[in-house]
Scaffold this active site. Structure first.
Site, short mmCIF file in Angstrom:
data_model
loop_
_atom_site.label_atom_id
_atom_site.label_comp_id
_atom_site.label_asym_id
_atom_site.label_seq_id
_atom_site.Cartn_x
_atom_site.Cartn_y
_atom_site.Cartn_z
N ARG A 145 68.49 66.19 -58.21
CA ARG A 145 69.32 64.75 -57.99
C ARG A 145 70.55 64.56 -58.61
NH1 ARG A 145 63.79 60.91 -59.00
NH2 ARG A 145 62.57 61.98 -57.26
N HIS A 146 71.21 65.73 -58.33
CA HIS A 146 72.72 65.36 -58.82
C HIS A 146 73.51 66.68 -57.83
CE1 HIS A 146 70.99 69.00 -61.22
NE2 HIS A 146 72.47 69.43 -60.88
N ALA A 147 74.92 66.54 -57.97
CA ALA A 147 75.79 67.43 -57.58
C ALA A 147 76.89 67.76 -58.67
CB ALA A 147 76.61 66.80 -56.49
#
Length: 138
Positions: A53-55
């Protein structure tokens, strides 16, 4: 600004046979589009948990299911969503910095991650709206 490839699978050599087992190997700058600066692994993740749930701003990664199964979903800022099923330890998934990604694991999964830079919290984009803002602007 650096140009990055989109998420894609990388097949590593699978050397050996069923009677003796297998080894997969890569060397610096062979198959991997970056120099590895950090290696980490995750394991014993409950199947009900979605991680990631990230970049990233700059970190490139290759994810490998060293054991078990990992379902990886990537999304680019233009809305392109892809689903990857990692379950062969000789296949890795290249995840560029501009890809929002999530992972869901079988209980026995061990995920090996090869990363292009050492850990820096400031490199993480943990808010989805911020990811869209940062990467759509480029």
């Amino acid at each position: 600004m650096a140009e990055f490839a989109d998420p894609h699978l990388i097949s590593f050599p699978k050397l050996g046979d069923p009677s003796i087992g297998y080894i997969s190997v890569t060397e610096q700058q062979k198959l991997l589009p970056f120099e590895v600066q950090r290696i980490f692994w995750t394991y014993y993740t409950p199947e009900s948990i979605v991680r990631g749930r990230h970049a990233h701003h700059v970190t490139e990664q290759v994810l490998v299911a060293a054991a078990g199964r990992i379902i990886v979903t990537t999304e680019l800022a233009d809305g392109c969503i892809e689903l990857f099923r990692l379950e062969d330890p000789n296949v890795g998934l290249y995840v560029p910095p501009h890809a929002w990604h999530t992972m869901q694991y079988s209980h026995s999964a061990v995920q090996l991650v090869l990363a292009s830079v050492p850990y820096q919290e400031a490199d993480y984009i943990r808010e989805y709206d911020e990811f869209k803002r940062v990467w759509q602007a480029r």
